[in-house]
Design a protein around this motif. Structure first.
Motif, PDB file in Angstrom:
ATOM      1  N   ASP A   6       0.838  -1.191   0.000  1.00  0.00           N
ATOM      2  CA  ASP A   6       0.000   0.000   0.000  1.00  0.00           C
ATOM      3  C   ASP A   6       0.877   1.246   0.000  1.00  0.00           C
ATOM      4  O   ASP A   6       2.044   1.196   0.376  1.00  0.00           O
ATOM      5  CB  ASP A   6      -0.912   0.015   1.232  1.00  0.00           C
ATOM      6  CG  ASP A   6      -2.024   1.044   1.134  1.00  0.00           C
ATOM      7  OD1 ASP A   6      -2.347   1.476   0.002  1.00  0.00           O
ATOM      8  OD2 ASP A   6      -2.586   1.418   2.177  1.00  0.00           O
ATOM      9  N   GLU A  49       1.704   3.980  -5.625  1.00  0.00           N
ATOM     10  CA  GLU A  49       1.412   2.545  -5.476  1.00  0.00           C
ATOM     11  C   GLU A  49       2.442   1.694  -6.223  1.00  0.00           C
ATOM     12  O   GLU A  49       2.866   0.660  -5.733  1.00  0.00           O
ATOM     13  CB  GLU A  49       0.008   2.214  -5.975  1.00  0.00           C
ATOM     14  CG  GLU A  49      -1.099   2.797  -5.142  1.00  0.00           C
ATOM     15  CD  GLU A  49      -1.328   2.095  -3.810  1.00  0.00           C
ATOM     16  OE1 GLU A  49      -0.798   0.989  -3.594  1.00  0.00           O
ATOM     17  OE2 GLU A  49      -2.036   2.680  -2.978  1.00  0.00           O
ATOM     18  N   CYS A  82      -2.909  -5.470  -3.655  1.00  0.00           N
ATOM     19  CA  CYS A  82      -2.839  -4.009  -3.641  1.00  0.00           C
ATOM     20  C   CYS A  82      -4.268  -3.490  -3.729  1.00  0.00           C
ATOM     21  O   CYS A  82      -5.100  -4.072  -4.420  1.00  0.00           O
ATOM     22  CB  CYS A  82      -2.017  -3.552  -4.852  1.00  0.00           C
ATOM     23  SG  CYS A  82      -1.978  -1.785  -5.059  1.00  0.00           S
ATOM     24  N   ASN A  84      -5.292  -0.486  -4.907  1.00  0.00           N
ATOM     25  CA  ASN A  84      -5.462   0.580  -5.880  1.00  0.00           C
ATOM     26  C   ASN A  84      -5.779  -0.015  -7.241  1.00  0.00           C
ATOM     27  O   ASN A  84      -4.941  -0.634  -7.867  1.00  0.00           O
ATOM     28  CB  ASN A  84      -4.195   1.435  -5.934  1.00  0.00           C
ATOM     29  CG  ASN A  84      -4.349   2.648  -6.802  1.00  0.00           C
ATOM     30  OD1 ASN A  84      -4.553   2.537  -7.995  1.00  0.00           O
ATOM     31  ND2 ASN A  84      -4.254   3.817  -6.183  1.00  0.00           N
TER      32      ASN A  84
END
Length: 88
Positions: A6, A49, A82, A84
């Motif tokens: 993150d 990211e 992740c 995102n």
């Protein structure tokens, strides 16, 4: 082994530098984690990211090498998660 990555984009209001964070588990046990300010100001959250995932990937490669040296090998890739969507 599995990992979570993150980045907190521009979290510090004074310098706008993002924070990179990751944690890596072997089974249910946490074996590695890191939280560090990035050395560069990221223009986009996706860029922050990507930097976080790069750092996580480097740690995964190093841990797999270390565990292989201890005769612990893996027959499958290490999943990295992740949150995102644009960087996934």
């Amino acid at each position: 082994m599995h990992a979570y990555s993150d980045a907190d984009h521009g979290s510090d209001p004074t310098d706008r530098i993002s924070v990179t964070e990751f944690c890596i588990f072997l089974g249910d046990s946490l074996i590695s984690w890191k939280s560090k300010k990035q050395s560069i100001v990221s223009q986009l959250s996706t860029e922050a990211e990507y930097r976080a995932m790069t750092s996580t990937t480097k740690e995964i490669v190093w841990l797999r090498w270390l565990l292989a040296d201890m005769k612990i090998s893996f027959s499958h890739p290490t999943p990295m998660y992740c949150d995102n969507q644009s960087s996934i």
